[in-house]
Design a protein around this motif. Structure first.
Motif, mmCIF file in Angstrom:
data_model
loop_
_atom_site.group_PDB
_atom_site.id
_atom_site.type_symbol
_atom_site.label_atom_id
_atom_site.label_comp_id
_atom_site.label_asym_id
_atom_site.label_seq_id
_atom_site.Cartn_x
_atom_site.Cartn_y
_atom_site.Cartn_z
ATOM 1 N N LEU A 15 23.156 -2.331 -32.793
ATOM 2 C CA LEU A 15 23.544 -3.637 -32.259
ATOM 3 C C LEU A 15 22.599 -4.095 -31.146
ATOM 4 N N ARG A 16 22.217 -3.174 -30.272
ATOM 5 C CA ARG A 16 21.293 -3.493 -29.185
ATOM 6 C C ARG A 16 19.950 -3.959 -29.752
ATOM 7 N N GLU A 17 19.431 -3.230 -30.730
ATOM 8 C CA GLU A 17 18.157 -3.599 -31.346
ATOM 9 C C GLU A 17 18.256 -4.951 -32.050
ATOM 10 N N GLU A 18 19.362 -5.173 -32.715
ATOM 11 C CA GLU A 18 19.578 -6.442 -33.424
ATOM 12 C C GLU A 18 19.642 -7.602 -32.431
ATOM 13 N N LEU A 19 20.379 -7.399 -31.367
ATOM 14 C CA LEU A 19 20.486 -8.440 -30.342
ATOM 15 C C LEU A 19 19.125 -8.734 -29.719
ATOM 16 N N LEU A 26 13.765 -16.397 -28.725
ATOM 17 C CA LEU A 26 14.298 -17.428 -27.832
ATOM 18 C C LEU A 26 13.693 -17.301 -26.436
ATOM 19 N N ARG A 27 13.585 -16.082 -25.979
ATOM 20 C CA ARG A 27 13.003 -15.821 -24.656
ATOM 21 C C ARG A 27 11.546 -16.284 -24.618
ATOM 22 N N LEU A 28 10.797 -15.964 -25.655
ATOM 23 C CA LEU A 28 9.392 -16.375 -25.713
ATOM 24 C C LEU A 28 9.270 -17.894 -25.758
ATOM 25 N N GLU A 29 10.149 -18.555 -26.488
ATOM 26 C CA GLU A 29 10.136 -20.020 -26.553
ATOM 27 C C GLU A 29 10.470 -20.623 -25.190
ATOM 28 N N ARG A 33 8.034 -23.060 -23.055
ATOM 29 C CA ARG A 33 8.459 -24.385 -22.583
ATOM 30 C C ARG A 33 8.410 -24.476 -21.062
ATOM 31 N N PHE A 34 8.781 -23.419 -20.369
ATOM 32 C CA PHE A 34 8.694 -23.415 -18.913
ATOM 33 C C PHE A 34 7.250 -23.620 -18.475
ATOM 34 N N ASP A 35 6.313 -22.926 -19.121
ATOM 35 C CA ASP A 35 4.895 -23.085 -18.793
ATOM 36 C C ASP A 35 4.424 -24.518 -19.034
ATOM 37 N N GLU A 36 4.880 -25.125 -20.136
ATOM 38 C CA GLU A 36 4.516 -26.507 -20.428
ATOM 39 C C GLU A 36 5.042 -27.447 -19.343
ATOM 40 N N ILE A 37 6.283 -27.243 -18.952
ATOM 41 C CA ILE A 37 6.887 -28.090 -17.918
ATOM 42 C C ILE A 37 6.184 -27.882 -16.582
#
Length: 69
Positions: A15-19, A26-29, A33-37
């Motif tokens: 479950l941990r690996e799946e999560l 999502l974290r990378l996205e 986006r933070f870098d773009e902003i």
């Protein structure tokens, strides 16, 4: 039939690996986006600073012109 302790540990690991595999993109996205902003904000502040310098330059030119008349 209840799970054994080893089966529970294995399930938790799976479950941990799946999560993590779901959250990682999502974290990378979010980081992207933070870098773009942040880049946009930096550009905004640079434009504001440039306008401030232009304003001060024009104000100084007007002051000199008024002093000469």
């Amino acid at each position: 039939m209840p799970l054994t302790e080893d089966e529970m540990k294995t399930l938790r690991l799976i479950l941990r690996e799946e999560l993590q595999s779901e959250v990682r993109p999502l974290r990378l996205e979010m980081i992207k986006r933070f870098d773009e902003i942040a880049t946009q904000i930096d550009g905004f502040y640079e434009r504001v600073e440039k306008r401030d310098q232009e304003y001060l330059s024009i104000r100084e030119q007007i002051r000199r012109l008024e002093a000469n008349h």
